[in-house]
Design an enzyme around this catalytic site. Structure first.
Site, PDB file in Angstrom:
ATOM      1  CG  HIS A 884      -2.081  -0.906   1.158  1.00  0.00           C
ATOM      2  ND1 HIS A 884      -3.366  -0.476   0.933  1.00  0.00           N
ATOM      3  CD2 HIS A 884      -2.152  -2.253   1.266  1.00  0.00           C
ATOM      4  CE1 HIS A 884      -4.181  -1.525   0.914  1.00  0.00           C
ATOM      5  NE2 HIS A 884      -3.475  -2.616   1.119  1.00  0.00           N
ATOM      6  CD  GLU A 969      -0.319   1.585   4.559  1.00  0.00           C
ATOM      7  OE1 GLU A 969      -0.122   2.334   3.585  1.00  0.00           O
ATOM      8  OE2 GLU A 969      -1.449   1.203   4.906  1.00  0.00           O
TER       9      GLU A 969
END
Length: 984
Positions: A884, A969
């Site tokens: 992500h 992330e």
């Protein structure tokens, strides 16, 4: 002792003086001690007793009120105690009776200020005329009794926080009075000695404008112009910033709320979803409700955002009510969820478990591709010599994965990638960029991009952008200087990209290709520091926005681009920028010219949705040099952004690319992200009322006249780019060493394929023990790009794929140890159509893992099916990781799942002590923190939140049983640690 000696006045006075001295010297700590000893109650009783004397002793009342004002803020129940003891009316009556006795009046007002912090007390005092009383005390500029003026204003500001009192003040015309008083003090306080009084008046205006009636009265009294003019006069003095900031906050709050200038908040594009049975679990979820009116009637105070430096990152703190506390729900429960007979459909994606390599081994010959020819193999250059094949470049794959080398080897031909040649003999010849071999039409395939038409390559084909080196006269005899690409990155092929684009299906049926995606790009040759934000830039931008309301005649307000009105056009001779977003992954819905060099930009919402505005990717042309163009993207939704902390938008210049510098670079000055005056409907705000949109604003000065430039939220990575990269990797790999397989997991709603990649090392031989070792390698399952706007997830996945396919010894070791199952793009439709977060169903696919619908969420349904099949055959992945991007944090970090760590964040932490949990979930993040400079262990979290229960990370951990299940992330901004930390 005080209560027992109420008749001995002098003794009481002496004790009160001592207590005042003690509290004044000791500060809040000693005041708190008095509160814990019951001092508040004793002093209030003494005040009640003293008030019965007629006349009351002035000195005693002064001392009692002075001491109560000092200890009251330390007693949380002070307001209630005072109200019960009748102290409110005692103090109020003293004020009414002693308006000329400034010493007693000051002491009483100090206590009233503390009383008024209690909302019930404020209403009670208001009913007894305290608001009107305050306006008898405050007045125009005077050097006398300034302390009394300051305390009165503070008391009035506290009283006006009550809506009842604020309405009373509005009804009596006090808003105009406050503005008049403020202007008077502003004009006379030339040496700025009474800034606190001026700020006190502003605080009263701020309180009264918390209600809609107050805001209307402020506008009617010309308050916007008054505060704008006075704050502009204060800008030169840094010490007056508190006045400027408070004025700015009031003006922003009172700025009339407007709807976005759109016919509907729904997306400009529509996709008809498949019909779901009425009894289905997802029935009635996919028809968007009609637009509702803006919710600007709520009396809600706007939070201060002026020059704030506190990151409003909600991910840094957990709300206890969002943390899962049910241990039964937290404990992983491995369950297939589907019958084993149904899961057998996924057996076809695991041929490596049955391949015996006895018949026609895969490593005996190169894979053949009938549909797309590899133009990089044995490609001839302009001299008739063979360019090195991709196999010859295999040692350089990792070094050149994200690089395009630009070298000159001929004079007359220009290479765009491999196989795309442009004769650059004249300016008009650029229009023949559709290559030496024309693009063929595509057979009917739904909404294919180029169905029935030839390929257009964006504005470059018609604008005739020339290399500046040609204009500068470099080279002999005035001949134009040619840009050639003879040693291109082996994973970027312009011809191949066009072939991939022709089979990509979009909802708007795009017919153009963005130049950066076609040509490719290289990293800039310099380190890009995180931008230092100048002081006061947000305040300046807000002031310029307020000028629109005050000086409306200066606003052009001309629509120059509109997806909802394709006939919208601007005369060619008009001095205006030209915009375009009608290409893959593009997002820009409407552009309005505000001033000569300022434009408001509105983003398109995700298809079948009415919100999620953040990703942008658009083209700009027709610019001039030496002009600072301001761009305002006015319908963003997140409450904060890294644009406030050093992030810059990205720009790609075609002119720079023609000058051998094809780079996406961080650009823009005066960048900030702030709440604006455009209201969001409750539908678009998830049911919440009174929400506003946010603005990203940045200013760009272009280097080249009439250039063609592209702007993006982050480095674009299209679905066609993915297909091209996978095709190149497959054609370039050494089949004797690497087992590479590309399958189609499923088709998306729009009919695009979702690729599934398998990578491992070939067995050493076809001997039994080597085949067994091959089949028994543990699996690692990776996925990415479930959120289209998080393009960095695709770049990280690209690096992962290319590293695994490289000749690096560590990569070879990984291939020999593991089998990698990879879904590089979980949301192709969202990526293609420029969505920020959703698929064509209008839903966040990373919230559908618990119960994915095969018709609405096919990629998630089948990705979960793969994992369920692996669980059924007892081949659970060792690691699952979903890539992500993060918009409000820096660096790279992971989210994982842990029962113990979840319990630690709740009141049930004692119960977690009895839990036995393998700490292996921390192993991979810990290794990364020790080996990867960009990885930040401090940002990692292993808490399971209720709102994340349907995400891939939690479902794969809880239902599939993968302990090491992560979300990784990557920042959209940059790093503030390690060797990647770059500062100016």
């Amino acid at each position: 002792f005080l209560l027992q000696n109420t008749k001995d006045l002098q003794t009481i006075l002496n004790i009160l003086n001592i207590l005042i001295e003690v509290v004044s010297v000791g500060g809040g700590r000693r005041a708190s001690v008095l509160v814990t000893k019951g001092g508040t109650q004793i002093l209030l009783q003494l005040l009640l007793t003293a008030s019965k004397d007629s006349p009351s002793n002035e000195e005693l009342m002064v001392l009692l009120h002075t001491l109560l004002a000092k200890i009251g803020p330390k007693d949380k129940k002070f307001g209630m105690k005072a109200r019960i003891n009748g102290a409110l009316n005692i103090s109020l009556n003293l004020v009414k009776q002693n308006l000329q006795n400034h010493r007693l009046l000051l002491a009483c007002l100090q206590v009233l200020r503390v009383y008024s912090t209690n909302s019930v007390n404020a209403v009670s005092l208001g009913k007894n005329g305290v608001v009107e009383l305050m306006f008898k005390i405050i007045g125009p500029f005077s050097k006398k009794n300034t302390s009394l003026m300051k305390v009165t204003l503070d008391t009035l500001a506290a009283l006006l926080k009550s809506k009842t009192n604020a309405r009373r003040a509005v009804d009596r015309g006090y808003v105009q009075v406050l503005l008049t008083i403020y202007v008077d003090w502003h004009r006379h306080d030339s040496r700025h000695r009474y800034m606190l009084i001026r700020k006190g008046v502003l605080q009263c205006i701020k309180s009264v404008t918390n209600i809609k009636l107050g805001r209307k009265a402020f506008i009617d009294a010309n308050g916007m112009k008054i505060l704008y003019n006075t704050s502009q006069e204060c800008l030169a003095v840094r010490t007056l910033d508190p006045l400027v900031n408070t004025s700015s906050l009031i003006m922003r709050k009172c700025f009339p709320k407007n709807r976005l200038p759109l016919p509907t908040i729904k997306s400009a594009f529509h996709f008809q979803l498949p019909v779901i049975p009425a009894s289905g679990p997802v029935a009635q979820l996919y028809n968007l409700p009609p637009d509702d009116e803006s919710d600007d009637n709520d009396d809600a105070e706007t939070e201060s955002e002026i020059e704030t430096e506190n990151d409003d990152d909600k991910d840094q703190h957990f709300k206890n009510d969002d943390i899962e506390t049910d241990i039964n729900k937290l404990k992983p429960r491995q369950e297939l969820g589907r019958p084993i007979e149904e899961l057998k459909m996924y057996e076809q994606f695991f041929p490596e478990l049955s391949e015996n390599f006895q018949v026609k081994p895969a490593f005996l010959e190169l894979p053949k591709k009938d549909s797309i020819k590899d133009s990089s193999l044995h490609q001839q250059n302009g001299q008739g010599n063979l360019l090195p094949s991709c196999q010859c470049l295999s040692q350089e794959i990792v070094k050149g994965l994200d690089r395009i080398s630009l070298q000159s080897s001929t004079k007359n031909d220009q290479y765009y990638g491999t196989g795309c040649v442009i004769k650059k003999e004249s300016k008009s010849s650029l229009t023949t960029l559709a290559c030496s071999k024309p693009c063929e039409h595509v057979s009917p395939c739904g909404s294919s991009l180029f169905e029935g038409s030839s390929v257009h390559l964006g504005k470059l084909c018609c604008t005739g952008v020339d290399s500046e080196e040609e204009d500068s006269g470099s080279g002999s005899s005035g001949e134009p200087v040619m840009l050639e690409v003879s040693d291109v990155s082996p994973v970027h092929d312009c011809d191949l990209y066009i072939e991939m684009v022709k089979t990509t299906k979009s909802i708007p049926e795009y017919s153009e290709v963005a130049y950066p995606d076609y040509f490719g790009h290289v990293p800039p040759p310099f380190k890009e520091p995180i931008l230092e934000r100048p002081y006061g830039v947000q305040r300046t931008k807000i002031s310029q926005d307020i000028e629109r309301l005050i000086h409306q005649n200066d606003i052009i307000d001309r629509v120059v681009y509109d997806l909802d009105n394709l006939s919208c056009s601007v005369p060619e001779e008009a001095d205006v920028l030209k915009f375009n977003s009608k290409f893959e992954s593009g997002n820009l819905r409407k552009v309005i010219q505000i001033r000569k060099s300022e434009y408001d930009l509105i983003l398109n919402s995700d298809i079948n949705s009415n919100h999620y505005h953040q990703w942008f990717y658009f083209e700009v042309s027709g610019m001039k040099t030496g002009i600072g163009y301001r761009f305002n993207i006015i319908n963003c939704e997140k409450s904060n952004s890294q644009f406030n902390y050093g992030m810059q938008p990205l720009m790609y210049s075609v002119q720079e690319a023609l000058n051998s510098r094809p780079c996406w670079t961080r650009v823009g000055t005066d960048i900030c992200y702030y709440k604006n005056h455009f209201s969001r409907s409750s539908i678009a705000a998830g049911g919440q009322k009174g929400k506003s949109y946010y603005t990203i604003t940045f200013t760009v000065t272009f280097q080249h006249k009439d250039d063609v430039c592209y702007f993006a939220y982050h480095y674009p990575y299209t679905y066609s780019t993915l297909k091209m990269h996978l095709q190149k990797l497959e054609s370039m790999h050494n089949p004797q060493q690497i087992y590479f397989r590309q399958d189609i997991l499923c088709e998306t709603l729009a009919g695009n394929s979702c690729p599934l990649v398998t990578i491992t090392a070939m067995p050493e031989s076809n001997y039994y023990e080597h085949i067994c070792q091959f089949r028994n390698r543990p699996y690692v399952f990776l996925s990415a790009r479930v959120h289209p706007g998080e393009t960095n997830a695709s770049w990280v996945m690209k690096g992962t794929l290319e590293y695994l396919m490289s000749n690096n010894p560590s990569a070879q070791c990984l291939r020999e140890s593991y089998i990698f199952k990879i879904i590089p793009m979980l949301n192709p439709d969202g990526v293609i159509n420029g969505n920020h977060r959703c698929s064509l169903s209008g839903e966040d696919l990373n919230r559908q893992w618990q119960n994915p619908n095969p018709d609405l969420h096919p990629t998630i349904y089948h990705a979960k099916g793969l994992l369920q099949y692996m669980a059924a055959i007892k081949r659970l992945p060792l690691v699952y990781c979903d890539y992500h991007g993060h918009s409000r944090k820096k660096n790279v970090f992971m989210y994982g799942c842990s029962i113990r760590e979840t319990m630690w964040h709740t009141n049930l932490s004692a119960a977690s002590c009895d839990l036995m949990e393998d700490p292996g979930y921390r192993a991979l993040p810990k290794i990364l923190s020790q080996t990867a400079p960009a990885f930040c262990m401090g940002s990692c979290s292993f808490v399971v939140e209720k709102s994340k229960e349907s995400t891939a990370r939690v479902v794969v951990w809880r239902e599939i049983g993968v302990q090491r299940s992560y979300t990784m992330e990557s920042t959209l901004c940059g790093c503030d640690q390690g060797k990647y930390k770059v500062r100016k």
